[in-house]
Design an enzyme around this catalytic site. Structure first.
Site, PDB file in Angstrom:
ATOM      1  N   SER A  42     -17.842   3.646  38.470  1.00  0.00           N
ATOM      2  CA  SER A  42     -17.365   2.973  39.678  1.00  0.00           C
ATOM      3  C   SER A  42     -17.045   1.495  39.466  1.00  0.00           C
ATOM      4  O   SER A  42     -16.361   0.889  40.290  1.00  0.00           O
ATOM      5  CB  SER A  42     -18.391   3.105  40.800  1.00  0.00           C
ATOM      6  OG  SER A  42     -19.568   2.374  40.508  1.00  0.00           O
ATOM      7  N   LYS A 119     -22.588  -3.010  42.336  1.00  0.00           N
ATOM      8  CA  LYS A 119     -21.220  -3.199  42.834  1.00  0.00           C
ATOM      9  C   LYS A 119     -20.913  -4.695  42.851  1.00  0.00           C
ATOM     10  O   LYS A 119     -21.756  -5.534  42.535  1.00  0.00           O
ATOM     11  CB  LYS A 119     -21.067  -2.654  44.260  1.00  0.00           C
ATOM     12  CG  LYS A 119     -21.497  -1.207  44.470  1.00  0.00           C
ATOM     13  CD  LYS A 119     -20.534  -0.206  43.862  1.00  0.00           C
ATOM     14  CE  LYS A 119     -20.997   1.222  44.121  1.00  0.00           C
ATOM     15  NZ  LYS A 119     -20.136   2.224  43.451  1.00  0.00           N
TER      16      LYS A 119
END
Length: 278
Positions: A42, A119
């Protein structure tokens, strides 16, 4: 008798050494740096599957989330940070608090599952975040976006989970070259980094998210292959992340394994030793 006494003392000394070593490791991990191994794609290409790094916990101060999760399902150990430091939970504050910066790559505790996620911090408290036709907008203004060629990787199982990458030029056969469009994105504070695009999908066009006070908005750099704040937790996403759920900032990759295990040293990527995370 003397030999038995010496043997008993040696065993006791070994036990004490192990216990003290575990205590020291636990304190070090709780207060200073937490090891983290990247399990998914990701955050490509900033972080690759198999990257091993230490998360700087001193950057943001400490909360209940600073206590480590001890997850060893093979031997039945499942101790959550909430079980150890839950008494610190509930007020969305931190001890020796440090303010995160827009653009930081951070590890945080998922608001509902309790699992550790990594993230990029995109939205600060009060910011209005929206994605339109794949372009990030912050407070009504599009961020800087510049084409930067293509990201290439081999279409093959990656990491211990054997995940296969998604490709913009798909379908691609096993062993073929998988490509994604690469862009350089620049936030309002001047932080720049690369993001990847695979194709048009629902997450490329969103409503406007207004980040609540004391919360943050996170997105993955591999934009079309990331479960992040663009989806609420009720839909399998991350939603807004409370301040107390931040664990630390990721500053540098220590080493990286392209194989099924980080112990397979012959698969380590030579170009990623001590690589700075931007």
């Amino acid at each position: 008798m003397a030999a038995e006494a010496k043997t008993g003392n040696a065993v006791w000394e070994t036990i004490k050494t192990v216990v003290f070593a575990l205590l020291f490791a636990g304190i070090f991990r709780t207060l200073f740096f937490q090891p983290f191994w990247i399990p998914s794609g990701s955050m490509k290409e900033t972080l690759l599957i198999g990257d091993f790094l230490f998360v700087n916990k001193m950057a943001y101060g400490y909360s209940y989330a600073s206590c480590p999760n001890l997850l060893m399902p093979g031997i039945g150990i499942n101790i959550d940070a909430q079980n150890i430091c839950g008494f610190l939970d509930g007020d969305n504050t931190r001890v020796w608090a440090g303010e995160p910066k827009q653009g930081d790559v951070a590890v945080f505790r998922h608001p509902t599952t309790g699992r550790d996620f990594i993230k990029r911090l995109i939205g600060m408290p009060g910011d209005r975040i929206q994605v339109r036709q794949g372009v990030l907008h912050i407070n009504g203004t599009a961020v800087g976006l510049k084409p930067d060629g293509e990201f290439e990787e081999t279409y093959a199982p990656q990491g211990p989970q054997g995940l296969r990458p998604r490709c913009e030029n798909g379908p691609v056969g096993l062993g073929g070259i998988c490509t994604k469009s690469r862009f350089i994105e620049t936030l309002p504070n001047g932080v720049s980094y690369t993001i990847l695009n695979i194709g048009n999908q629902s997450s490329d066009n969103t409503g406007v998210y207004t980040v609540p006070e004391g919360h943050y908005f996170f997105m993955g750099d591999n934009r079309d292959n990331s479960s992040d704040s663009r989806l609420p937790v009720s839909a399998g996403g991350v939603g807004f992340v409370p301040y107390e759920n931040l664990i630390g900032r990721a500053d540098r990759v220590m080493f990286s394994s392209a194989g099924r295990s980080m112990l397979y040293f012959w698969t380590w990527r030579s170009d990623r030793f001590f690589k700075r995370i931007d």
